[in-house]
Design a protein around this motif. Structure first.
Motif: not given
Length: 208
Positions: A95-114
């Protein structure tokens, strides 16, 4: 459990971009109605795909969709998408988004866009665009589902180039390209007419 963001306002601003990394690639537009997966779209599939959302919006089941019904459906859809994006970020489902979860999702987003490569530029549509759209919707009045059904049947006939009762991905692409060319031609004609009208209008005499 109430959902909270532990990483603050920054996460809220980037939820959409990060969540997009987990979404599956959408099928070709013309094939989204292919319910039976046979790589072609029948007229029934084509028409039903266009009526499903309208039918769901028709809250009072009177066969038409008002501006208020469309607005309510839009708000529900936006809320559902926001919840889905949050759930994708909330990897451990607490029920909460931690910094680790957020950073992991942001990195996955970068890879997907690349992997996808550069995306074509699109015109930005801000709140004013949505407000104009709602104003036009209210001015037109209720949307009659039977009329939409008839227009969908006509659109299918135009796309079905070989008249075999099915639309393939190639026919869908060709149809969309033809419609884009027709829109560009109409826009060119309107600009030319507007320019001619301006040139023909007499100029106001200069004040003495």
């Amino acid at each position: 459990m109430q959902k909270t963001l532990l990483v603050g306002g920054l996460a809220a601003l980037t939820l959409a971009a990060a969540g997009a990394a987990f979404a599956q690639q959408a099928p070709a537009r013309s094939m989204r109605a292919d319910a039976d997966g046979d790589s072609r779209v029948s007229q029934a599939e084509f028409v039903n795909q266009r009526l499903q959302r309208l039918t769901a919006m028709d809250a009072d089941r009177d066969g038409s969709v008002t501006a208020d019904e469309r607005r309510a459906a839009m708000q529900t859809r936006m809320a559902s998408r926001a919840d889905a994006r949050f759930d994708r970020l909330d990897a451990n489902d607490d029920g909460a988004v931690s910094r680790t979860e957020f950073d992991a999702a942001r990195e996955a987003g970068r890879e997907a866009r690349a992997d996808r490569g550069p995306r074509p530029m699109r015109a930005h549509r801000g709140p004013a665009h949505g407000q104009r759209g709602m104003a036009r919707m209210e001015a037109r009045g209720p949307l009659v589902i039977a009329d939409v059904q008839a227009r969908a049947g006509q659109a299918f006939t135009r796309l079905d180039a070989d008249n075999d009762g099915y639309v393939t991905a190639a026919e869908g692409r060709a149809g969309r390209q033809a419609m884009r060319e027709q829109r560009r031609a109409r826009m060119t004609e309107r600009r030319a007419a507007h320019q001619a009208q301006r040139q023909a209008s007499p100029r106001a005499p200069a004040s003495e």
